[in-house]
Design an enzyme around this catalytic site. Structure first.
Site, PDB file in Angstrom:
ATOM      1  N   SER A   1       3.146 -47.173  21.344  1.00  0.00           N
ATOM      2  CA  SER A   1       4.545 -46.933  20.811  1.00  0.00           C
ATOM      3  C   SER A   1       4.306 -46.068  19.704  1.00  0.00           C
ATOM      4  O   SER A   1       5.124 -44.983  19.440  1.00  0.00           O
ATOM      5  CB  SER A   1       5.103 -48.281  20.285  1.00  0.00           C
ATOM      6  OG  SER A   1       4.144 -48.808  19.378  1.00  0.00           O
TER       7      SER A   1
ATOM      8  N   PHE B   1       3.190 -50.460  31.374  1.00  0.00           N
ATOM      9  CA  PHE B   1       2.695 -51.884  31.437  1.00  0.00           C
ATOM     10  C   PHE B   1       2.710 -52.442  30.050  1.00  0.00           C
ATOM     11  O   PHE B   1       2.222 -53.490  29.840  1.00  0.00           O
ATOM     12  CB  PHE B   1       1.506 -51.916  32.161  1.00  0.00           C
ATOM     13  CG  PHE B   1       0.264 -50.968  31.607  1.00  0.00           C
ATOM     14  CD1 PHE B   1      -0.435 -51.461  30.297  1.00  0.00           C
ATOM     15  CD2 PHE B   1       0.027 -49.845  32.092  1.00  0.00           C
ATOM     16  CE1 PHE B   1      -1.490 -50.738  29.795  1.00  0.00           C
ATOM     17  CE2 PHE B   1      -0.903 -49.142  31.698  1.00  0.00           C
ATOM     18  CZ  PHE B   1      -1.582 -49.457  30.316  1.00  0.00           C
TER      19      PHE B   1
ATOM     20  N   TYR C   1      -3.746 -45.883  17.499  1.00  0.00           N
ATOM     21  CA  TYR C   1      -5.003 -46.405  18.346  1.00  0.00           C
ATOM     22  C   TYR C   1      -6.008 -45.347  18.268  1.00  0.00           C
ATOM     23  O   TYR C   1      -7.285 -45.610  18.690  1.00  0.00           O
ATOM     24  CB  TYR C   1      -4.394 -46.298  19.650  1.00  0.00           C
ATOM     25  CG  TYR C   1      -3.538 -47.684  19.825  1.00  0.00           C
ATOM     26  CD1 TYR C   1      -3.920 -48.878  20.003  1.00  0.00           C
ATOM     27  CD2 TYR C   1      -2.028 -47.541  19.646  1.00  0.00           C
ATOM     28  CE1 TYR C   1      -3.035 -50.188  19.797  1.00  0.00           C
ATOM     29  CE2 TYR C   1      -1.138 -48.651  19.604  1.00  0.00           C
ATOM     30  CZ  TYR C   1      -1.686 -49.907  19.797  1.00  0.00           C
ATOM     31  OH  TYR C   1      -0.928 -50.908  19.625  1.00  0.00           O
TER      32      TYR C   1
ATOM     33  N   THR D   1      -6.539 -55.001  13.214  1.00  0.00           N
ATOM     34  CA  THR D   1      -7.928 -54.541  13.372  1.00  0.00           C
ATOM     35  C   THR D   1      -8.837 -55.499  14.296  1.00  0.00           C
ATOM     36  O   THR D   1      -9.765 -55.568  14.964  1.00  0.00           O
ATOM     37  CB  THR D   1      -8.755 -53.954  12.138  1.00  0.00           C
ATOM     38  OG1 THR D   1      -8.042 -52.882  11.486  1.00  0.00           O
ATOM     39  CG2 THR D   1     -10.118 -53.701  12.394  1.00  0.00           C
TER      40      THR D   1
ATOM     41  N   GLY E   1      -5.344 -56.665   7.935  1.00  0.00           N
ATOM     42  CA  GLY E   1      -6.554 -56.619   9.004  1.00  0.00           C
ATOM     43  C   GLY E   1      -6.376 -57.146  10.356  1.00  0.00           C
ATOM     44  O   GLY E   1      -7.088 -57.490  11.087  1.00  0.00           O
TER      45      GLY E   1
END
Length: 419
Positions: A119, A419, A124, A96, A93
């Protein structure tokens, strides 16, 4: 397991960055200069670490950027970066918890949009990020392909554009000037904060993969003190020879110009460099002019992949921050389990001059998740395309077409650098 999630202290940076490097399989910084560059742009108050005793086992940070949005506006956005979890602490976790803390923080900072380059994109989506921009790659066979330069009105050939080699560090100010003038013209571009010019030009030999040091050409127009920089190219040469002779590659980092003639002129130069037969570019807009200027598009070997991932942290503020290509008045029913403050109905009213987006009790016209709303946000993907995938549901006939026309962007959104 008891872990401590806290804001990063400057004294902890080396251990924190070391955890990130290990998670990505080795050194992210190719040289001491590059490592110091990353240290210099780290925003400590916007960076967090998870600690198991004295060991850093999780990292995440955020940069402050201005994000260009459709209509020419720029919104303050959080550039999520440096996210990692130690392999010894997976499935507990930690990621998260960091995403939870980070999005709560972004909201408290008054930023309505979060951004990242992924990546592994699969990670996501469950936190509400959608693909907001894509990028074009090209491998142009310049032994068989030529680049057309359009004629400028009232001028011959290249319109008076002159190209000159300049040391990259000496060209820094000129590059930033051209880039800054382009930001508002295309959604997805980032206003560069102090220090980011250094990132673009840092050039450790360890990262060149057999190519030359970074080279720069400036495109200028005019005479003497009145001459103006109107474009540039940053690139490397990777020499290759076989029994037939030289077959080197021009590896393009960036090409930018203020007008079409200059842009084409710079590309024609890159395609004609001696001892090379290929120009390779990995990050161009999906509507980049080069695909229309080459004499044989098949020999340009074009490819497309995802680039910037977008998260609407405050749906109302984010949708109100951009303009719309055509008048729009639609009610969205938004699902957002991870940021429940966004859930419910939002009425968007807007046009090319601006917009408002407020809570409403009116009947919904379109139903979708916040992830799809993020995918639409910069104009890369239309609501109609998402509806064909079953991800947007039309509840009022005509609403899908109205929203698809309004959310479109004349130029494809594009992230020029990571970035």
């Amino acid at each position: 397991m008891t872990t401590d999630l806290r804001v990063l202290e400057a004294s902890e940076w080396d251990r924190w960055f070391g955890t990130l490097e290990r998670a990505f399989g080795g050194a992210l910084a190719g040289s001491p200069d590059q490592r110091e560059m990353w240290r210099s742009v780290t925003e400590y108050e916007r960076s967090i670490g998870v600690w198991d005793g004295e060991e850093c086992v999780g990292t995440a940070g955020a940069f402050t950027f201005g994000l260009s949005v459709p209509g020419g506006g720029v919104v303050s956005a959080a550039g999520v970066t440096m996210v990692s979890v130690a392999a010894t602490h997976r499935r507990r976790g930690i990621l998260t918890s960091m995403m939870r803390r980070q999005l709560d923080d972004v909201r408290s900072w008054g930023q309505s949009v979060a951004l990242l380059t992924a990546s592994e994109p699969e990670i996501y989506g469950r936190f509400g990020y959608g693909v907001g921009t894509r990028q074009l790659s090209a491998e142009i066979d310049t032994s068989r392909v030529s680049v057309k330069v359009p004629t400028a009105p009232g001028a011959d050939g290249d319109g008076g554009t002159r190209l000159r080699y300049v040391a990259p560090d000496d060209a820094r100010e000129a590059i930033e000037s051209v880039y800054a003038r382009l930001v508002a013209s295309r959604p997805g571009m980032l206003e560069r904060r102090p220090g980011w010019d250094r990132k673009l030009l840092v050039d450790p030999p360890e990262t060149r993969e057999g190519a030359s040091a970074l080279q720069c050409v400036l495109a200028r127009r005019g005479e003497g003190d009145d001459a103006e920089t109107v474009g540039y190219a940053l690139f490397r040469i990777k020499p290759t020879w076989d029994s037939a002779g030289p077959k080197g590659t021009v590896v393009v980092d960036q090409v930018a110009a203020l007008d079409p003639v200059t842009y084409a002129t710079v590309w024609r130069f890159l395609a004609g460099i001696d001892l090379t037969s290929t120009v390779s570019a990995s990050n161009l807009p999906v509507d980049d002019p080069i695909q229309f200027l080459v004499s044989d598009v098949r020999r340009a070997r074009l490819g497309v992949r995802d680039s910037l991932h977008v998260r609407l942290v405050e749906v109302g503020a984010a949708l109100a921050a951009r303009a719309y290509q055509a008048p729009v008045d639609v009610v969205f029913e938004v699902d957002d389990a991870f940021c429940p403050w966004n859930e419910g109905r939002w009425r968007l009213i807007g046009d090319d001059k601006g917009a408002s987006c407020e809570r409403t009790a009116d009947a919904a016209d379109l139903s979708l998740s916040v992830r799809e709303l993020a995918t639409m946000y910069l104009g890369d993907t239309s609501p109609a395309a998402l509806a064909r995938a079953g991800l947007v549901r039309e509840l009022r006939p005509g609403a899908l077409t109205e929203a698809s026309i309004a959310f479109a962007s004349p130029l494809a959104p594009w992230l020029p650098h990571g970035f």
